[in-house]
Structures are given as structure tokens and as C-alpha cells.
Scaffold this active site. Structure first.
Site, mmCIF file in Angstrom:
data_model
loop_
_atom_site.group_PDB
_atom_site.id
_atom_site.type_symbol
_atom_site.label_atom_id
_atom_site.label_comp_id
_atom_site.label_asym_id
_atom_site.label_seq_id
_atom_site.Cartn_x
_atom_site.Cartn_y
_atom_site.Cartn_z
ATOM 1 N N GLY A 1 18.362 -0.182 34.653
ATOM 2 C CA GLY A 1 19.457 0.780 34.801
ATOM 3 C C GLY A 1 20.509 0.580 33.713
ATOM 4 N N GLY A 2 21.779 0.594 34.121
ATOM 5 C CA GLY A 2 22.869 0.428 33.148
ATOM 6 C C GLY A 2 22.715 -0.865 32.361
ATOM 7 N N GLU B 1 1.181 0.090 10.126
ATOM 8 C CA GLU B 1 -0.274 -0.179 10.099
ATOM 9 C C GLU B 1 -1.073 1.020 10.653
ATOM 10 O OE1 GLU B 1 -1.773 -4.106 10.626
ATOM 11 O OE2 GLU B 1 0.121 -5.020 10.042
ATOM 12 N N ALA C 1 2.841 8.437 -0.363
ATOM 13 C CA ALA C 1 1.544 8.047 0.205
ATOM 14 C C ALA C 1 1.791 7.145 1.409
ATOM 15 C CB ALA C 1 0.687 7.331 -0.846
ATOM 16 N N LEU D 1 0.840 -1.193 0.000
ATOM 17 C CA LEU D 1 0.000 0.000 0.000
ATOM 18 C C LEU D 1 0.882 1.251 0.000
ATOM 19 C CD1 LEU D 1 -2.788 1.441 0.394
ATOM 20 C CD2 LEU D 1 -2.527 1.083 2.855
ATOM 21 N N ARG E 1 18.430 -8.195 41.697
ATOM 22 C CA ARG E 1 19.371 -7.076 41.789
ATOM 23 C C ARG E 1 19.291 -6.405 43.164
ATOM 24 N NH1 ARG E 1 23.897 -4.373 40.295
ATOM 25 N NH2 ARG E 1 23.589 -2.119 40.280
ATOM 26 N N GLU F 1 3.592 4.176 -0.287
ATOM 27 C CA GLU F 1 4.470 4.667 -1.368
ATOM 28 C C GLU F 1 5.315 5.812 -0.826
ATOM 29 O OE1 GLU F 1 2.002 5.828 -4.656
ATOM 30 O OE2 GLU F 1 1.233 3.771 -4.934
ATOM 31 N N PRO F 2 6.333 6.213 -1.591
ATOM 32 C CA PRO F 2 7.149 7.342 -1.124
ATOM 33 C C PRO F 2 6.294 8.568 -0.788
ATOM 34 C CG PRO F 2 8.224 6.292 -2.983
ATOM 35 C CD PRO F 2 6.891 5.602 -2.807
ATOM 36 N N SER G 1 0.158 6.447 15.409
ATOM 37 C CA SER G 1 -0.748 6.778 16.528
ATOM 38 C C SER G 1 -1.645 7.957 16.151
ATOM 39 C CB SER G 1 0.068 7.128 17.780
ATOM 40 O OG SER G 1 0.659 5.961 18.301
HETATM 41 N N1 COS Z 1 -13.590 -0.024 6.498
HETATM 42 C C1 COS Z 1 -14.374 0.167 5.418
HETATM 43 N N2 COS Z 1 -14.396 1.313 4.699
HETATM 44 C C2 COS Z 1 -13.570 2.290 5.117
HETATM 45 C C3 COS Z 1 -12.731 2.167 6.228
HETATM 46 C C4 COS Z 1 -12.765 0.948 6.946
HETATM 47 N N3 COS Z 1 -11.991 0.742 8.007
HETATM 48 N N4 COS Z 1 -12.032 3.303 6.392
HETATM 49 C C5 COS Z 1 -12.419 4.136 5.410
HETATM 50 N N5 COS Z 1 -13.350 3.513 4.638
HETATM 51 C C6 COS Z 1 -14.056 4.082 3.492
HETATM 52 C C7 COS Z 1 -14.839 5.312 3.920
HETATM 53 O O1 COS Z 1 -16.114 4.950 4.406
HETATM 54 C C8 COS Z 1 -14.926 6.097 2.640
HETATM 55 O O2 COS Z 1 -15.962 5.530 1.837
HETATM 56 P P1 COS Z 1 -16.927 6.480 0.931
HETATM 57 O O3 COS Z 1 -15.991 7.157 -0.044
HETATM 58 O O4 COS Z 1 -17.865 5.514 0.285
HETATM 59 O O5 COS Z 1 -17.551 7.432 1.881
HETATM 60 C C9 COS Z 1 -13.596 5.786 1.960
HETATM 61 O O6 COS Z 1 -13.123 4.555 2.525
HETATM 62 C C10 COS Z 1 -12.569 6.870 2.175
HETATM 63 O O7 COS Z 1 -12.388 6.998 3.576
HETATM 64 P P2 COS Z 1 -11.930 8.335 4.269
HETATM 65 O O8 COS Z 1 -12.712 9.481 3.708
HETATM 66 O O9 COS Z 1 -11.944 8.134 5.746
HETATM 67 O O10 COS Z 1 -10.429 8.438 3.729
HETATM 68 P P3 COS Z 1 -9.303 9.478 4.130
HETATM 69 O O11 COS Z 1 -8.385 9.519 2.990
HETATM 70 O O12 COS Z 1 -9.885 10.742 4.641
HETATM 71 O O13 COS Z 1 -8.599 8.857 5.438
HETATM 72 C C11 COS Z 1 -7.298 7.283 6.669
HETATM 73 C C12 COS Z 1 -8.346 7.564 5.625
HETATM 74 C C13 COS Z 1 -6.440 8.456 7.077
HETATM 75 C C14 COS Z 1 -8.010 6.765 7.898
HETATM 76 C C15 COS Z 1 -6.494 6.187 5.992
HETATM 77 O O14 COS Z 1 -5.825 6.736 4.883
HETATM 78 C C16 COS Z 1 -5.514 5.446 6.866
HETATM 79 O O15 COS Z 1 -5.887 4.564 7.632
HETATM 80 N N6 COS Z 1 -4.214 5.807 6.715
HETATM 81 C C17 COS Z 1 -3.150 5.082 7.330
HETATM 82 C C18 COS Z 1 -2.785 3.970 6.411
HETATM 83 C C19 COS Z 1 -1.952 2.973 7.060
HETATM 84 O O16 COS Z 1 -2.319 2.361 8.050
HETATM 85 N N7 COS Z 1 -0.780 2.768 6.484
HETATM 86 C C20 COS Z 1 0.114 1.803 6.928
HETATM 87 C C21 COS Z 1 0.506 0.995 5.748
HETATM 88 S S1 COS Z 1 0.151 -0.652 5.887
HETATM 89 S S2 COS Z 1 1.630 -1.349 6.975
#
Ligand code: COS
Length: 382
Positions: free
Chosen positions: A339-340, A363, A129, A124, A268, A126-127, A366
């Protein structure tokens, strides 16, 4: 599907013994060599660890979310790098296929994923994203009965070992957000797919992350996972499960660290007595224990909700947020109690301190969990 209580207890007991007898003794060696030995990986395959969450009909154990968390608590009691070897097969690398795959797709790949012959990755990030994962730029352009993929993915766990990638790519460039994104099952051997060198990391040596580059990779249409434009939602639902899995591992590491602290503090001696007798040390142990118990209860409750068919976007985010921050505090206190000795390599505490730092980032950071929690809370009206 839930295992019956006896089978589940046997599985947990087997994993507990495997962790204690096979994995803990080689933690330092794995960190030093930045590799889990092949014979240990073979043992993990033989134990069924790669297939914990894969449906039984494809050779897996089909654990419920609650049982997966109970196993995660045990796996957390050693270096998280071990879990990472099969973590993508159990979690983000397989669950898109399990939840949204066609019968043909499942039949083709799930048996290999369950046995561990086939390692999977979730591509998922990207540089450009990371937290804003809906903005992926990797393109998938339809050309007859194939999609042509071009772009790059970053920090992809297990990419160096993976035979199959779940790739989120933009099929519709006119739609800016998640609605223009589709998911694809991409075998590693397709021409044009290449893997970067494993990154040097702060912790979790033995687990690897790499770039994945797509240069005109021709992916058959039948490898699309879900409908066109549904890829972002696939990814988000996969992460709902993945975040609970990560929470359970955070809790396992915290419980391990607390046990290490109790053992060390009892041995300790300073000022003529074990440091465990000092109330300021006890205060740190009490805080760590209370927070670990709270994280365990939150995560198990969330897992049960998911098993009951509820949407757990909020609960998964809250569990991951709390558990990953909690284990950071517990690891910090562990260094303080040792500690140390906590700062030098011999005791392994500084290694776990570094290992757990990533839990607050991957994933979903925070801060992203906070965003998800707040949005979902507002949607629910409180
Ligand atoms: N389950 C089902 N649908 C979901 C969902 C979920 N958990 N989360 C979002 N959606 C849907 C929304 O309902 C929305 O649908 P509609 O367009 O039909 O309304 C759509 O997806 C877009 O969602 P949203 O508007 O919330 O998207 P955003 O871009 O505003 O934000 C976040 C989404 C920030 C929450 C998301 O990009 C995210 O979780 N980012 C972190 C990604 C991540 O964990 N990366 C780690 C890489 S994997 S190791």
C-alpha cells in the site's frame, strides 16, 4: 563443468550469507550514492564472483549454466545493481571470449576477468541499432594488420569501469545484415576510444551505462573474435547464455519480494487482523508464488538443456520473456500489498519496482523474445 554437489551448496550458502549480511544492509545507501563502495567490490572479487563462469584453468569457477542460475537466484535477493558490477564479467562481457577466443586471447584476458581486475563490457547496441542489432553501423575497416574502428555504441553496461570491450562492428558494408559484422576484443586504452558520462536511469542506481565512441581506433587483427562476418552469431550465442542468467536474477528478485510481502502482510494489521488473513491479499501472494515457481522451473530446465549441449535459443528467449514479465507483475503486486508503504522510499519496494523494469528491455525486449520464440517454434514445426 558442474561443481560437485557439496561444493555447489557451499558456494550457494556463501553467496546467500554475503547477500544477506553484506549487501542488503547497504541497498539504500548504494541507490542514494549511485555507487557500490570499493570495499564491497573488493569483497566480491575475493569471493570469486567476477569469475563464476570463467574456466578453472584461467582462475574461474567454471559454473555450469544450471549452477550459474542457482547462484543467480541468490544474487537476485538484493538490489540488482550489485550483480551488475560483475554481471558483464560473468555473462555477456566474457562469454564471447570463452566460447570463441583463441588460446592466446584467452590466456591474455581471462585470468584478469576471472579475478575481477579486468572489467569487461559487451558493445553491441548503437543509437540506430537496438532491437535490430544486425544493422550495426560501427565500421571496422581493414588496414594491413589492424582494423580501424569508427562509430558509437550506446547504453553499454559497465563501460565506465571496463578495461576490455567485445565490440560488434561492420567489416563488410556491402552485406546489410549480420553477415557483414565481426566481433573484436578492444582494450580500453587504445587511442581514439572514449567513454560518455553515465546515464541517469529509472532504477538500478549503482550500475552504470555509457556511450562508447570509436574515433579511428586501431585494433590489431589478432584481436578479432571468431572469423570475419561471424560477429553477429557470436553476439547471438552470447545472448543465449546471458538471457538465462538474467532470468535467474529476475526469479531471485521475485522470490525476495514475495518473502517481503509475506513478512509485511503478517505484521500489518487492518480491520483488527493481519492483512495476510484476507483472501484478496492471499490471492496476490498465490499468483506471485505460482508464477515465480513456474519461471524457476522453466529456467532451470532450459539451463540443463544447455549444459547437455543443446541449442537453447528458444528456451533462453522463453525463460527471459516469462521471468522478466513475471517479476514486473510480482513487483507491482508487492507495491499493492504494501500500500502506501510500498510507494514511499523507506521500505525499498518502490526501488525494486523501478529496478526490475529494465529486465523487460535489456538483452532483448519482451517483443524480441516473442519474435525469437515464434520463429524457433515455427522452425521446429511446433
Ligand atoms: N545462435 C546462433 N545463430 C543465430 C542465433 C543464435 N541465437 N540467432 C540468429 N542466428 C543466426 C541466424 O541463424 C542467421 O544465420 P544465417 O544468416 O546463416 O541464416 C543469422 O544469425 C541472422 O539471424 P536472423 O535472420 O534471425 O537475424 P534478424 O536480424 O532477423 O533478427 C534478432 C535477429 C531480432 C533475433 C536479433 O537481432 C536480436 O536478438 N535482437 C535483440 C538484440 C538484443 O538482445 N539487444 C540487447 C543488447 S545486448 S544488452
Amino acid at each position: 563443468m558442474a561443481l560437485d554437489a557439496e561444493t555447489r551448496d557451499q558456494l550457494i550458502d556463501t553467496v546467500r550469507r554475503f547477500v544477506a549480511e553484506r549487501l542488503r544492509p547497504i541497498e539504500a545507501q548504494v541507490a542514494e550514492n549511485d555507487a557500490v563502495p570499493d570495499d564491497v567490490l573488493a569483497d566480491m572479487r575475493a569471493l570469486g564472483l567476477y569469475g563464476l563462469t570463467i574456466p578453472e584453468e584461467y582462475g574461474g569457477l567454471d559454473l555450469s549454466m544450471e549452477d550459474e542460475c542457482l547462484v543467480g537466484f541468490e544474487l537476485g535477493r538484493t538490489s540488482p545493481a550489485f550483480r551488475s558490477a560483475f554481471g558483464t564479467n560473468v555473462g555477456i562481457g566474457s562469454q564471447g571470449l570463452v566460447m570463441f577466443g583463441t588460446p592466446e586471447q584467452k590466456q591474455r584476458w581471462l585470468p584478469g576477468i576471472a579475478s575481477g581486475e579486468l572489467v569487461t563490457s559487451f558493445a553491441l547496441t548503437e543509437p540506430e541499432a537496438g532491437s535490430d542489432s544486425a544493422s550495426v553501423q560501427t565500421r571496422a575497416t581493414r588496414d594491413g594488420d589492424v582494423y580501424v574502428l569508427n562509430g558509437a555504441k550506446r547504453y553499454i553496461t559497465n563501460a565506465n569501469k571496463a578495461g576490455l570491450f567485445t565490440v560488434m562492428a561492420r567489416t563488410n558494408p556491402d552485406v546489410r545484415g549480420g553477415g557483414g559484422v565481426s566481433a573484436f576484443l578492444v582494450p580500453r586504452d587504445l587511442p581514439g576510444l572514449s567513454i560518455g558520462k553515465p546515464e541517469k536511469k529509472m532504477g538500478q542506481q549503482g550500475a552504470h551505462i555509457c556511450d562508447v565512441i570509436f574515433d579511428n581506433v586501431r585494433v590489431p587483427v589478432e584481436n578479432r573474435l571468431g572469423g570475419e562476418g561471424e560477429g553477429f552469431k557470436v553476439a547471438m550465442q552470447v545472448l543465449d547464455r546471458g538471457r538465462l542468467h538474467i532470468s535467474s536474477v529476475c526469479i531471485g528478485v521475485a522470490e525476495r519480494l514475495i518473502a517481503d510481502c509475506v513478512a509485511y502482510a503478517s505484521e500489518r494489521k487492518q480491520f483488527g487482523q493481519p492483512i495476510a488473513s484476507f483472501q484478496l491479499i492471499q490471492g496476490m501472494i498465490a499468483d506471485s508464488k505460482t508464477e515465480a515457481m513456474a519461471a524457476r522451473a522453466l529456467t532451470l530446465e532450459s539451463a540443463r538443456k544447455r549444459d547437455a549441449g543443446e541449442t537453447v535459443t528458444l528456451e533462453a528467449a522463453a525463460s527471459k520473456y516469462y521471468a522478466s514479465e513475471m517479476v514486473g507483475r510480482v513487483a507491482d503486486r508487492a507495491v499493492q500489498i504494501f500500500g502506501g508503504a510500498g510507494y514511499v522510499a523507506d521500505y525499498g519496494i518502490e526501488r525494486l519496482y523501478r529496478d526490475v523494469r529494465i529486465f523487460r528491455i535489456y538483452e532483448g525486449t519482451s517483443q524480441i523474445q516473442q519474435v525469437v520464440i515464434a520463429r524457433e517454434t515455427m522452425k521446429r514445426g511446433g
